[in-house]
Design an enzyme around this catalytic site. Sequence first.
Site, PDB file in Angstrom:
ATOM      1  N   PHE A 110      43.999  29.663  38.892  1.00 20.84           N
ATOM      2  CA  PHE A 110      43.237  29.103  40.021  1.00 20.84           C
ATOM      3  C   PHE A 110      41.938  29.854  40.304  1.00 20.84           C
ATOM      4  CE2 PHE A 110      42.922  31.137  44.205  1.00 20.84           C
ATOM      5  CZ  PHE A 110      43.633  32.311  44.015  1.00 20.84           C
ATOM      6  N   LYS A 111      41.786  31.063  39.768  1.00 19.51           N
ATOM      7  CA  LYS A 111      40.553  31.823  39.979  1.00 19.51           C
ATOM      8  C   LYS A 111      39.310  31.039  39.542  1.00 19.51           C
ATOM      9  CE  LYS A 111      42.729  35.752  41.139  1.00 19.51           C
ATOM     10  NZ  LYS A 111      44.154  35.346  41.076  1.00 19.51           N
ATOM     11  N   ASP A 112      39.491  30.132  38.566  1.00 24.72           N
ATOM     12  CA  ASP A 112      38.349  29.334  38.101  1.00 24.72           C
ATOM     13  C   ASP A 112      37.747  28.462  39.205  1.00 24.72           C
ATOM     14  OD1 ASP A 112      38.423  30.204  35.421  1.00 24.72           O
ATOM     15  OD2 ASP A 112      39.916  28.683  34.887  1.00 24.72           O
TER      16      ASP A 112
END
Length: 493
Positions: A110-112
Amino acid sequence: MRYLSTRDTSLQFQAEQTIVQGLSRDGGLFTPESLPVLAGGAIDQLRGMTYQQRAVHIMSMFLDNFSSEELTGYAQKAYEGFDSDAVAPVYSVDGKTHFLELWHGPTCAFKDMALQMLPYLLTASLKKTGENKTACILVATSGDTGKAALEGFKDVPGTKILVFYPKDGVSQIQQLQMTTQEGGNVGVCAVVGNFDDTQTGVKALFSDPELRERLEAKQSFLSSANSINWGRVLPQIPYYVSAYCDLLNRGAVEPGKPFNVCVPTGNFGNILSAYYAKQMGIPISRLICASNSNNVLTDFFRSGSYDKNRRFFTTTSPSMDILISSNLERLLFHLSGGNDAEVRGYMDNLSKTGFYTASQTVKEALSDLFYAGYCDDTVTARRIKEVYEGNGYLIDTHTAVAYDVLEQYRRDSGDNTAAVVVSTASPYKFCDSVLSALGVLDHERGVSIIGQLSDLTGTKAPAPLTALRDKEVRFTQVVEKDDMIRAVNGMLT
Ligand SMILES: *Cc1c(COP(=O)(O)O)cnc(C)c1O
């Protein structure tokens, strides 16, 4: 919209200044002075929009000096490499349990969602503030942030990025993702030590006056892509709004009716964004904070006391192996009514003794808004198997922790309102643990393990991970923990 430091509200800045600075110089985090509210009718409008349009609508409410045209361009570019047109699709396993998949970006976690956007926000902020030095971004990673930051900043003009990871502290897939990174402005270096050593080393570099001088002479300065930067928290608010719109559109939630959100939590950035979405008017009822055996947050939400003096566990959900949840500071600031002295007191105690107790007012607000729970690795594995066998849906270890805590909440409260479980990583990023959970104990090693999981489950592995097989390793440098400056000198000065 102004942003204030949580530790000194006389420090006030515009969004672009906070994005350039990252952390406030008093050690506080920049926090919006007030939260914008979605006007009546806005939701109806948002329901008909694409993810990118929804993101522009929400972000522009926080960024006075950015035009919609600018933000539209950023959103298009940030999310074009995602392998889902919906960007952040919602997968419903039954009428009341909905997984919000945040791992369709280039690094499969999810960091993207934020780190594909941050480079555009940062380069624009540098321009708007008249800063024309090169931003040298230093990152300490336990796995997911490093790769996501490298992908986000690769070949972005005016920036260089150097990532440090603990030599034996990341999964084999995560290590390969980083050491094969492409781009002309990137560097990756292993540190002999654990994640804490790596993080401490990076902090020391940030406060090294001699390094600062040398960078200055080269028209450069150090910057951070860590989740304390407001530019990382902001792009996470839209996906909660988007999930609500999607649930309305498919009739899973009635307009204005509440739903719950359950988030696998480490540094508290993701669930803080859910809190902001709620304050903006999205009818989120309960914010459910899920932890693994490192359950410092569970204890905090239940007792009102934060105590990091405890054993540290290495778990199968490593991105949540953390005892200091930095973004909690922003929540304390809001719940104390913006009381900077009170927050300063908590944070002083935390750094001196590893302990603080929240005021009665804060405690009451916490228990009104949140539910918290945790589970260990055995339960995590059981949930992966159960969801796969029961629903044909494969989830990763972090998501499985959240699913278990949601079930705990349902059992404890009897509240069976529709719930969104935030799915933070592709199961293929943690093949090892996922295969073991499915009962395959003697699994393969290295990249071929990806094929094994795919063959077993008939699911498709994300292209960026299968492509690792043919990638050349570019970075092999290893440094001792007190010699990280060597890597910096080699690349940045
Ligand atoms: C970073 C991460 C988390 C924790 O998110 P926070 O915003 O730090 O709370 C959870 N799951 C995965 C897969 C992550 O990469």
